[in-house]
Design an enzyme around this catalytic site. Structure first.
Site, PDB file in Angstrom:
ATOM      1  N   TYR A  56       0.824  -1.218   0.000  1.00  0.00           N
ATOM      2  CA  TYR A  56       0.000   0.000   0.000  1.00  0.00           C
ATOM      3  C   TYR A  56       0.859   1.269   0.000  1.00  0.00           C
ATOM      4  O   TYR A  56       0.453   2.282  -0.564  1.00  0.00           O
ATOM      5  CB  TYR A  56      -0.993  -0.025   1.171  1.00  0.00           C
ATOM      6  CG  TYR A  56      -2.100  -1.013   0.889  1.00  0.00           C
ATOM      7  CD1 TYR A  56      -3.073  -0.731  -0.063  1.00  0.00           C
ATOM      8  CD2 TYR A  56      -2.131  -2.254   1.508  1.00  0.00           C
ATOM      9  CE1 TYR A  56      -4.066  -1.647  -0.384  1.00  0.00           C
ATOM     10  CE2 TYR A  56      -3.121  -3.187   1.205  1.00  0.00           C
ATOM     11  CZ  TYR A  56      -4.084  -2.872   0.255  1.00  0.00           C
ATOM     12  OH  TYR A  56      -5.062  -3.782  -0.066  1.00  0.00           O
ATOM     13  N   ARG A  59       1.499   2.010  -3.565  1.00  0.00           N
ATOM     14  CA  ARG A  59       0.316   2.580  -4.233  1.00  0.00           C
ATOM     15  C   ARG A  59       0.059   4.009  -3.792  1.00  0.00           C
ATOM     16  O   ARG A  59      -0.321   4.863  -4.588  1.00  0.00           O
ATOM     17  CB  ARG A  59      -0.904   1.698  -3.950  1.00  0.00           C
ATOM     18  CG  ARG A  59      -0.824   0.468  -4.794  1.00  0.00           C
ATOM     19  CD  ARG A  59      -1.796  -0.617  -4.553  1.00  0.00           C
ATOM     20  NE  ARG A  59      -1.388  -1.694  -5.452  1.00  0.00           N
ATOM     21  CZ  ARG A  59      -2.028  -2.014  -6.572  1.00  0.00           C
ATOM     22  NH1 ARG A  59      -3.124  -1.400  -6.909  1.00  0.00           N
ATOM     23  NH2 ARG A  59      -1.563  -2.965  -7.351  1.00  0.00           N
ATOM     24  N   GLN A  91     -15.148   1.787  -6.066  1.00  0.00           N
ATOM     25  CA  GLN A  91     -14.389   0.708  -5.427  1.00  0.00           C
ATOM     26  C   GLN A  91     -12.924   1.129  -5.323  1.00  0.00           C
ATOM     27  O   GLN A  91     -12.122   0.434  -4.722  1.00  0.00           O
ATOM     28  CB  GLN A  91     -14.472  -0.568  -6.258  1.00  0.00           C
ATOM     29  CG  GLN A  91     -15.884  -1.081  -6.434  1.00  0.00           C
ATOM     30  CD  GLN A  91     -15.934  -2.190  -7.484  1.00  0.00           C
ATOM     31  OE1 GLN A  91     -15.699  -3.354  -7.188  1.00  0.00           O
ATOM     32  NE2 GLN A  91     -16.224  -1.831  -8.711  1.00  0.00           N
ATOM     33  N   VAL A  93      -9.497   3.075  -4.345  1.00  0.00           N
ATOM     34  CA  VAL A  93      -8.958   3.668  -3.126  1.00  0.00           C
ATOM     35  C   VAL A  93      -8.115   4.903  -3.456  1.00  0.00           C
ATOM     36  O   VAL A  93      -7.565   5.532  -2.562  1.00  0.00           O
ATOM     37  CB  VAL A  93      -8.152   2.619  -2.315  1.00  0.00           C
ATOM     38  CG1 VAL A  93      -9.097   1.524  -1.806  1.00  0.00           C
ATOM     39  CG2 VAL A  93      -7.031   1.998  -3.131  1.00  0.00           C
ATOM     40  N   ASP A  94      -8.034   5.257  -4.737  1.00  0.00           N
ATOM     41  CA  ASP A  94      -7.341   6.500  -5.115  1.00  0.00           C
ATOM     42  C   ASP A  94      -8.279   7.688  -4.881  1.00  0.00           C
ATOM     43  O   ASP A  94      -9.467   7.510  -4.598  1.00  0.00           O
ATOM     44  CB  ASP A  94      -6.842   6.434  -6.576  1.00  0.00           C
ATOM     45  CG  ASP A  94      -7.991   6.366  -7.594  1.00  0.00           C
ATOM     46  OD1 ASP A  94      -8.876   7.229  -7.554  1.00  0.00           O
ATOM     47  OD2 ASP A  94      -7.992   5.441  -8.441  1.00  0.00           O
ATOM     48  N   HIS A 109     -14.489   0.821  -0.631  1.00  0.00           N
ATOM     49  CA  HIS A 109     -13.343  -0.013  -0.248  1.00  0.00           C
ATOM     50  C   HIS A 109     -12.273   0.773   0.509  1.00  0.00           C
ATOM     51  O   HIS A 109     -11.135   0.332   0.603  1.00  0.00           O
ATOM     52  CB  HIS A 109     -12.732  -0.687  -1.486  1.00  0.00           C
ATOM     53  CG  HIS A 109     -13.594  -1.765  -2.065  1.00  0.00           C
ATOM     54  ND1 HIS A 109     -13.402  -2.300  -3.319  1.00  0.00           N
ATOM     55  CD2 HIS A 109     -14.668  -2.431  -1.549  1.00  0.00           C
ATOM     56  CE1 HIS A 109     -14.322  -3.241  -3.550  1.00  0.00           C
ATOM     57  NE2 HIS A 109     -15.100  -3.318  -2.500  1.00  0.00           N
ATOM     58  N   CYS A 117      -6.104   3.558  13.056  1.00  0.00           N
ATOM     59  CA  CYS A 117      -5.300   3.124  14.203  1.00  0.00           C
ATOM     60  C   CYS A 117      -6.009   1.983  14.926  1.00  0.00           C
ATOM     61  O   CYS A 117      -7.122   2.144  15.425  1.00  0.00           O
ATOM     62  CB  CYS A 117      -5.056   4.282  15.165  1.00  0.00           C
ATOM     63  SG  CYS A 117      -4.096   3.742  16.599  1.00  0.00           S
ATOM     64  N   THR A 177     -15.182  -1.650 -14.280  1.00  0.00           N
ATOM     65  CA  THR A 177     -15.038  -2.682 -13.246  1.00  0.00           C
ATOM     66  C   THR A 177     -15.326  -4.051 -13.845  1.00  0.00           C
ATOM     67  O   THR A 177     -16.216  -4.196 -14.682  1.00  0.00           O
ATOM     68  CB  THR A 177     -15.922  -2.385 -12.012  1.00  0.00           C
ATOM     69  OG1 THR A 177     -15.838  -3.498 -11.107  1.00  0.00           O
ATOM     70  CG2 THR A 177     -17.378  -2.126 -12.363  1.00  0.00           C
ATOM     71  N   SER A 178     -14.553  -5.046 -13.394  1.00  0.00           N
ATOM     72  CA  SER A 178     -14.662  -6.381 -13.991  1.00  0.00           C
ATOM     73  C   SER A 178     -15.868  -7.139 -13.468  1.00  0.00           C
ATOM     74  O   SER A 178     -16.213  -8.196 -13.999  1.00  0.00           O
ATOM     75  CB  SER A 178     -13.391  -7.185 -13.689  1.00  0.00           C
ATOM     76  OG  SER A 178     -13.242  -7.314 -12.287  1.00  0.00           O
TER      77      SER A 178
HETATM   78  P1  OAD Z   1     -10.411  -4.989 -12.078  1.00  0.00           P
HETATM   79  O1  OAD Z   1      -8.944  -4.881 -12.292  1.00  0.00           O
HETATM   80  O2  OAD Z   1     -10.945  -6.311 -11.627  1.00  0.00           O
HETATM   81  O3  OAD Z   1     -11.193  -4.628 -13.420  1.00  0.00           O
HETATM   82  C1  OAD Z   1     -10.913  -3.469 -14.135  1.00  0.00           C
HETATM   83  C2  OAD Z   1     -11.826  -3.438 -15.348  1.00  0.00           C
HETATM   84  O4  OAD Z   1     -11.575  -2.224 -16.041  1.00  0.00           O
HETATM   85  C3  OAD Z   1     -11.626  -4.571 -16.358  1.00  0.00           C
HETATM   86  O5  OAD Z   1     -12.881  -5.140 -16.701  1.00  0.00           O
HETATM   87  C4  OAD Z   1     -10.990  -3.879 -17.573  1.00  0.00           C
HETATM   88  O6  OAD Z   1     -11.431  -4.428 -18.803  1.00  0.00           O
HETATM   89  C5  OAD Z   1     -11.511  -2.468 -17.419  1.00  0.00           C
HETATM   90  N1  OAD Z   1     -10.645  -1.423 -18.007  1.00  0.00           N
HETATM   91  C6  OAD Z   1      -9.300  -1.382 -18.092  1.00  0.00           C
HETATM   92  N2  OAD Z   1      -8.876  -0.238 -18.670  1.00  0.00           N
HETATM   93  C7  OAD Z   1      -9.997   0.466 -18.958  1.00  0.00           C
HETATM   94  C8  OAD Z   1     -10.238   1.741 -19.560  1.00  0.00           C
HETATM   95  N3  OAD Z   1      -9.246   2.528 -19.992  1.00  0.00           N
HETATM   96  N4  OAD Z   1     -11.525   2.146 -19.697  1.00  0.00           N
HETATM   97  C9  OAD Z   1     -12.550   1.364 -19.272  1.00  0.00           C
HETATM   98  N5  OAD Z   1     -12.381   0.167 -18.706  1.00  0.00           N
HETATM   99  C10 OAD Z   1     -11.124  -0.282 -18.529  1.00  0.00           C
HETATM  100  O7  OAD Z   1     -10.811  -3.816 -11.064  1.00  0.00           O
HETATM  101  P2  OAD Z   1     -12.124  -3.650 -10.177  1.00  0.00           P
HETATM  102  O8  OAD Z   1     -13.308  -4.226 -10.860  1.00  0.00           O
HETATM  103  O9  OAD Z   1     -12.169  -2.250  -9.731  1.00  0.00           O
HETATM  104  O10 OAD Z   1     -10.771  -4.417  -4.019  1.00  0.00           O
HETATM  105  O11 OAD Z   1     -11.763  -4.558  -8.934  1.00  0.00           O
HETATM  106  C11 OAD Z   1     -12.670  -4.637  -7.879  1.00  0.00           C
HETATM  107  C12 OAD Z   1     -11.940  -4.766  -6.573  1.00  0.00           C
HETATM  108  O12 OAD Z   1     -11.042  -5.852  -6.640  1.00  0.00           O
HETATM  109  C13 OAD Z   1     -11.044  -3.599  -6.220  1.00  0.00           C
HETATM  110  O13 OAD Z   1     -11.737  -2.529  -5.614  1.00  0.00           O
HETATM  111  C14 OAD Z   1     -10.093  -4.200  -5.256  1.00  0.00           C
HETATM  112  C15 OAD Z   1      -9.811  -5.497  -5.964  1.00  0.00           C
HETATM  113  O14 OAD Z   1      -9.488  -6.533  -5.148  1.00  0.00           O
HETATM  114  C16 OAD Z   1     -10.088  -4.275  -2.859  1.00  0.00           C
HETATM  115  O15 OAD Z   1      -8.925  -3.928  -2.819  1.00  0.00           O
HETATM  116  C17 OAD Z   1     -10.906  -4.583  -1.651  1.00  0.00           C
END
Ligand code: OAD
Length: 235
Positions: A56, A59, A91, A93-94, A109, A117, A177-178
Site C-alpha cells: 500500500y 500505491r 471501489q 482507493v485512489d 473499499h 489506528c 469494473t470487472s
Molecule cells: P479490475 O482490475 O478487476 O477490473 C478493471 C476493469 O476495467 C476490467 O474489466 C478492464 O477491462 C476495465 N478497463 C481497463 N482499462 C480500462 C479503460 N481505460 N476504460 C474502461 N475500462 C477499462 O478492477 P475492479 O473491478 O475495480 O478491491 O476490482 C474490484 C476490486 O477488486 C477492487 O476494488 C479491489 C480489488 O481486489 C479491494 O482492494 C478490496
C-alpha cells in the site's frame, strides 16, 4: 419516471487506468508476483504486515505521480451540473474523483490517503508510508496504523447509504469494473430489480454484462465524457 432521474454510478479500477494506475486483474495486475487476494486480506496482514504495508505504501506513493483523466473530470462535471440525486460509489482507493472536483463520492473499499489506528480506532488523513511504523497522531502508539482499506472478508463502507441510493435509482451506470468482487458486482441486479435502466461502460464485457440494458465497450476516457454530454444536453 421522475423529471430528473436518480443516478447511481459505480466505478472501478478501469476508470483510473488511463491515469496510469494499474488495474487489479489486468496483465499488470500483479505486484512483486503477488495477486491482490494474497495481500489484501486481514490474514495476510497478520502473517506479513511489512509486505502488506509496502504494497500500500507503493500505491500511496504512486498516487502523487498521477492526475485525474477525462473520465474523472466528466463525472465531476456531471456531479456539479446534475440537480437530481446522484451518487458515485467507487471501489477505488485512489482520490482521483475528488481531485477532479467530484463531491458526491463514496469510497466503499476505503482510501489510500487514510490510516486506521488499531489501538485507538481513529481514522487519520495519511499521505506518507506506513511500513516504518510511525506513531498514531491521535494516541501515539507505534505500529498500530493500518491502511484504511477494506480487505477481502471485511465489510465495505457505506452499505446502508449505497442500498438506499440503489433502491431509489432510475439509472445505474457501471464504469471500468470487472464485476468480479461482491457486493459491488451485485448492484446491477439490485438496480434492475427496482426498475432502473442499467448501462455499462468498460473496455471488455464484465462478468455481469448480461444484466445490463446497454453495454458500451471502449476506453472510459472516451466513453464517459460522451455519455455525460448526452445526459447534460438532455436536461
Ligand atoms: P479490475 O482490475 O478487476 O477490473 C478493471 C476493469 O476495467 C476490467 O474489466 C478492464 O477491462 C476495465 N478497463 C481497463 N482499462 C480500462 C479503460 N481505460 N476504460 C474502461 N475500462 C477499462 O478492477 P475492479 O473491478 O475495480 O478491491 O476490482 C474490484 C476490486 O477488486 C477492487 O476494488 C479491489 C480489488 O481486489 C479491494 O482492494 C478490496
Amino acid at each position: 419516471m421522475r423529471d430528473l432521474p436518480n443516478i447511481v454510478i459505480l466505478t472501478g479500477a478501469g476508470i483510473s487506468a488511463e491515469s496510469g494506475l494499474a488495474t487489479f486483474r489486468g496483465p499488470e495486475g500483479l505486484w512483486e508476483g503477488h495477486r491482490v487476494e494474497d495481500v489484501a486480506t486481514p490474514e495476510a496482514f497478520v502473517r506479513d504486515p511489512e509486505l502488506v504495508q509496502r504494497f500500500y505504501d507503493a500505491r500511496r506513493a504512486r498516487l502523487k505521480e498521477v492526475e485525474p483523466n477525462e473520465a474523472h473530470r466528466a463525472l465531476a462535471r456531471l456531479d456539479a451540473g446534475w440537480r437530481g440525486d446522484l451518487l458515485i460509489v467507487t471501489q477505488n482507493v485512489d482520490d482521483l474523483h475528488e481531485r477532479a472536483g467530484a463531491q458526491r463520492v463514496l469510497h466503499m473499499h476505503g482510501e489510500l490517503n487514510s490510516a486506521w489506528c488499531l489501538a485507538c480506532d481513529a481514522r487519520v488523513r495519511w499521505m506518507e508510508g506506513l511500513s516504518d511504523a510511525p506513531p498514531c497522531p491521535e494516541c501515539g502508539t507505534r505500529g498500530a496504523l493500518r491502511p484504511d482499506i477494506v480487505w477481502f472478508g471485511e465489510m465495505p463502507y457505506g452499505m446502508d447509504r449505497i442500498d438506499a441510493a440503489l433502491r431509489e435509482a432510475d439509472l445505474f451506470v457501471s464504469i471500468g469494473t470487472s464485476g468480479a468482487v461482491y457486493p459491488a458486482a451485485g448492484y446491477v441486479r439490485t438496480a434492475r430489480y427496482v426498475g432502473a435502466r442499467t448501462l455499462e461502460m468498460n473496455l471488455d464485457p464484465s462478468q455481469g454484462s448480461l444484466f445490463f440494458d446497454e453495454t458500451r465497450l471502449g476506453r472510459a476516457g472516451k466513453l464517459v465524457p460522451a455519455w455525460v454530454e448526452e445526459l447534460l444536453a438532455g436536461h
